[in-house]
Design a protein around this motif. Structure first.
Motif, PDB file in Angstrom:
ATOM      1  N   MET A 187       0.798  -1.217   0.000  1.00 22.07           N
ATOM      2  CA  MET A 187       0.000   0.000   0.000  1.00 22.07           C
ATOM      3  C   MET A 187       0.834   1.273   0.000  1.00 22.07           C
ATOM      4  SD  MET A 187      -3.492   0.378   2.271  1.00 22.07           S
ATOM      5  CE  MET A 187      -2.779  -0.533   3.570  1.00 22.07           C
ATOM      6  N   PHE A 188       1.814   1.376   0.902  1.00 23.54           N
ATOM      7  CA  PHE A 188       2.521   2.641   1.095  1.00 23.54           C
ATOM      8  C   PHE A 188       4.034   2.577   0.936  1.00 23.54           C
ATOM      9  CE2 PHE A 188      -1.328   3.222   3.785  1.00 23.54           C
ATOM     10  CZ  PHE A 188      -1.923   4.196   3.004  1.00 23.54           C
ATOM     11  N   ALA A 189       4.625   1.403   0.851  1.00 24.17           N
ATOM     12  CA  ALA A 189       6.084   1.245   0.761  1.00 24.17           C
ATOM     13  C   ALA A 189       6.802   2.172   1.744  1.00 24.17           C
ATOM     14  CB  ALA A 189       6.556   1.499  -0.671  1.00 24.17           C
ATOM     15  N   PRO A 190       6.514   2.042   3.054  1.00 21.32           N
ATOM     16  CA  PRO A 190       7.080   2.983   4.030  1.00 21.32           C
ATOM     17  C   PRO A 190       8.599   2.932   4.140  1.00 21.32           C
ATOM     18  CG  PRO A 190       5.936   1.202   5.145  1.00 21.32           C
ATOM     19  CD  PRO A 190       5.668   1.043   3.684  1.00 21.32           C
ATOM     20  N   ALA A 191       9.232   1.844   3.721  1.00 18.81           N
ATOM     21  CA  ALA A 191      10.693   1.768   3.789  1.00 18.81           C
ATOM     22  C   ALA A 191      11.332   2.833   2.902  1.00 18.81           C
ATOM     23  CB  ALA A 191      11.169   0.379   3.373  1.00 18.81           C
ATOM     24  N   GLY A 192      10.627   3.306   1.893  1.00 21.95           N
ATOM     25  CA  GLY A 192      11.149   4.323   0.987  1.00 21.95           C
ATOM     26  C   GLY A 192      10.761   5.742   1.342  1.00 21.95           C
ATOM     27  N   LEU A 193       9.994   5.922   2.422  1.00 28.59           N
ATOM     28  CA  LEU A 193       9.563   7.256   2.816  1.00 28.59           C
ATOM     29  C   LEU A 193      10.574   7.900   3.759  1.00 28.59           C
ATOM     30  CD1 LEU A 193       5.780   6.574   3.564  1.00 28.59           C
ATOM     31  CD2 LEU A 193       6.754   7.649   1.519  1.00 28.59           C
ATOM     32  N   ILE A 252      -0.066   9.233   8.261  1.00 28.08           N
ATOM     33  CA  ILE A 252       1.058   8.322   8.446  1.00 28.08           C
ATOM     34  C   ILE A 252       2.254   9.162   8.842  1.00 28.08           C
ATOM     35  CG2 ILE A 252       2.585   6.647   7.340  1.00 28.08           C
ATOM     36  CD1 ILE A 252       0.276   6.232   5.300  1.00 28.08           C
ATOM     37  N   GLU A 253       2.788   8.887  10.016  1.00 20.81           N
ATOM     38  CA  GLU A 253       3.985   9.592  10.455  1.00 20.81           C
ATOM     39  C   GLU A 253       5.132   8.597  10.489  1.00 20.81           C
ATOM     40  OE1 GLU A 253       5.635  12.716  13.774  1.00 20.81           O
ATOM     41  OE2 GLU A 253       3.790  11.653  14.196  1.00 20.81           O
ATOM     42  N   VAL A 254       6.139   8.837   9.669  1.00 23.46           N
ATOM     43  CA  VAL A 254       7.350   8.027   9.696  1.00 23.46           C
ATOM     44  C   VAL A 254       8.216   8.629  10.798  1.00 23.46           C
ATOM     45  CG1 VAL A 254       9.346   7.194   8.406  1.00 23.46           C
ATOM     46  CG2 VAL A 254       7.151   7.509   7.234  1.00 23.46           C
ATOM     47  N   LEU A 255       8.303   7.913  11.909  1.00 23.49           N
ATOM     48  CA  LEU A 255       9.007   8.417  13.087  1.00 23.49           C
ATOM     49  C   LEU A 255      10.513   8.252  12.966  1.00 23.49           C
ATOM     50  CD1 LEU A 255       6.563   6.852  15.682  1.00 23.49           C
ATOM     51  CD2 LEU A 255       6.608   9.231  14.900  1.00 23.49           C
ATOM     52  N   GLU A 256      10.940   7.076  12.542  1.00 18.18           N
ATOM     53  CA  GLU A 256      12.369   6.767  12.414  1.00 18.18           C
ATOM     54  C   GLU A 256      12.574   5.882  11.200  1.00 18.18           C
ATOM     55  OE1 GLU A 256      14.964   7.752  14.352  1.00 18.18           O
ATOM     56  OE2 GLU A 256      13.693   8.877  15.754  1.00 18.18           O
ATOM     57  N   GLN A 257      13.675   6.097  10.528  1.00 16.07           N
ATOM     58  CA  GLN A 257      14.054   5.263   9.387  1.00 16.07           C
ATOM     59  C   GLN A 257      15.468   4.745   9.682  1.00 16.07           C
ATOM     60  OE1 GLN A 257      12.763   3.486   7.079  1.00 16.07           O
ATOM     61  NE2 GLN A 257      11.581   4.993   5.948  1.00 16.07           N
ATOM     62  N   HIS A 258      15.596   3.438   9.849  1.00 21.74           N
ATOM     63  CA  HIS A 258      16.887   2.814  10.122  1.00 21.74           C
ATOM     64  C   HIS A 258      17.219   1.850   8.992  1.00 21.74           C
ATOM     65  CE1 HIS A 258      16.744   4.449  14.186  1.00 21.74           C
ATOM     66  NE2 HIS A 258      15.522   3.964  14.289  1.00 21.74           N
ATOM     67  N   LEU A 277       3.759   1.260  14.620  1.00 23.53           N
ATOM     68  CA  LEU A 277       4.229   0.082  13.897  1.00 23.53           C
ATOM     69  C   LEU A 277       5.739   0.075  13.780  1.00 23.53           C
ATOM     70  CD1 LEU A 277       1.743   0.305  10.884  1.00 23.53           C
ATOM     71  CD2 LEU A 277       1.361  -0.723  13.119  1.00 23.53           C
ATOM     72  N   ARG A 278       6.287  -1.122  13.745  1.00 28.02           N
ATOM     73  CA  ARG A 278       7.706  -1.310  13.455  1.00 28.02           C
ATOM     74  C   ARG A 278       7.797  -2.280  12.288  1.00 28.02           C
ATOM     75  NH1 ARG A 278       9.898  -2.708  18.331  1.00 28.02           N
ATOM     76  NH2 ARG A 278      10.068  -0.504  18.793  1.00 28.02           N
ATOM     77  N   GLN A 279       8.378  -1.811  11.189  1.00 30.48           N
ATOM     78  CA  GLN A 279       8.548  -2.648   9.994  1.00 30.48           C
ATOM     79  C   GLN A 279       9.982  -3.170   9.993  1.00 30.48           C
ATOM     80  OE1 GLN A 279       8.467  -0.596   6.221  1.00 30.48           O
ATOM     81  NE2 GLN A 279       7.905  -2.455   5.137  1.00 30.48           N
ATOM     82  N   TYR A 280      10.119  -4.492   9.928  1.00 29.82           N
ATOM     83  CA  TYR A 280      11.422  -5.141   9.857  1.00 29.82           C
ATOM     84  C   TYR A 280      11.667  -5.486   8.390  1.00 29.82           C
ATOM     85  CZ  TYR A 280      10.636  -5.634  14.873  1.00 29.82           C
ATOM     86  OH  TYR A 280      10.377  -5.380  16.203  1.00 29.82           O
ATOM     87  N   HIS A 281      12.576  -4.748   7.738  1.00 34.84           N
ATOM     88  CA  HIS A 281      12.801  -4.927   6.304  1.00 34.84           C
ATOM     89  C   HIS A 281      13.388  -6.296   5.978  1.00 34.84           C
ATOM     90  CE1 HIS A 281      11.990  -0.691   6.197  1.00 34.84           C
ATOM     91  NE2 HIS A 281      13.056  -0.421   6.912  1.00 34.84           N
ATOM     92  N   ASP A 282      14.384  -6.729   6.742  1.00 36.08           N
ATOM     93  CA  ASP A 282      15.064  -7.991   6.434  1.00 36.08           C
ATOM     94  C   ASP A 282      14.174  -9.204   6.721  1.00 36.08           C
ATOM     95  OD1 ASP A 282      15.213  -7.364   9.136  1.00 36.08           O
ATOM     96  OD2 ASP A 282      17.219  -8.204   9.415  1.00 36.08           O
TER      97      ASP A 282
END
Length: 164
Positions: free
Chosen positions: A34-40, A57-63, A89-94
């Motif tokens: 839907m939003f591909a937040p890893a790229g925001l 949608i607030e992207v708080l931290e990008q690691h 939410l916490r998105q785990y990319h790996d």
């Protein structure tokens, strides 16, 4: 022994923890599609589909391996003034998983399960939160929210927001 009982015994069961991990995986697929937040970039975004309920949608931290964000309609709770419903939410990319770390749907997690819940109660609470998240993400997708409806907002949730 009854043949049905033998057949039933061979059906594998899924533990509550396994079920929770499956929810994390499903929620990752929905959110990423839907939003591909890893790229925001960190900041606040608004998704509007013309139904009067703009999603924030607030992207708080990008690691490197995680993204932390908050989803809400920013409808204030009449008692606390906090946006309700709201999910952190916490998105785990790996690992390709999304975990709802806490949700605010009228009450804080401490009010629901206490400060030191037993492990079974904690897993049950996480199951409920992530089931809620999955249903909410499915609803948002059905309403038409996505990258095409996303635009930056001027301020974060902590202040008044104007849509850019």
């Amino acid at each position: 022994m009854n043949p049905l009982a033998r057949r039933h015994a061979r059906i594998p069961t899924l533990s509550r923890l396994g079920w929770l991990m499956a929810l994390y995986s499903e929620n990752h697929g929905r959110l990423a599609a839907m939003f591909a937040p890893a790229g925001l970039e960190p900041g606040c975004f608004v998704s509007s589909v013309g139904d009067g309920l703009d999603l924030r949608i607030e992207v708080l931290e990008q690691h490197r391996y995680t993204t932390e964000l908050r989803l809400t309609y920013a409808m204030p709770d009449p008692v606390t003034g906090e946006p309700d419903p709201s999910a952190y939410l916490r998105q785990y990319h790996d690992a390709r998983q999304v975990e709802a770390t806490h949700c605010y749907v009228g009450r804080r997690w401490q009010d629901v399960i206490g400060m030191y819940p037993p492990p079974a109660e904690l897993i049950g609470h996480r199951l409920r939160m992530n089931t809620f998240l999955g249903k909410w993400l499915q609803y948002l997708s059905e309403q038409g929210h996505g990258v095409a409806t996303l635009r930056p907002a001027e301020k974060s949730f902590t202040g008044m927001q104007k849509i850019a």
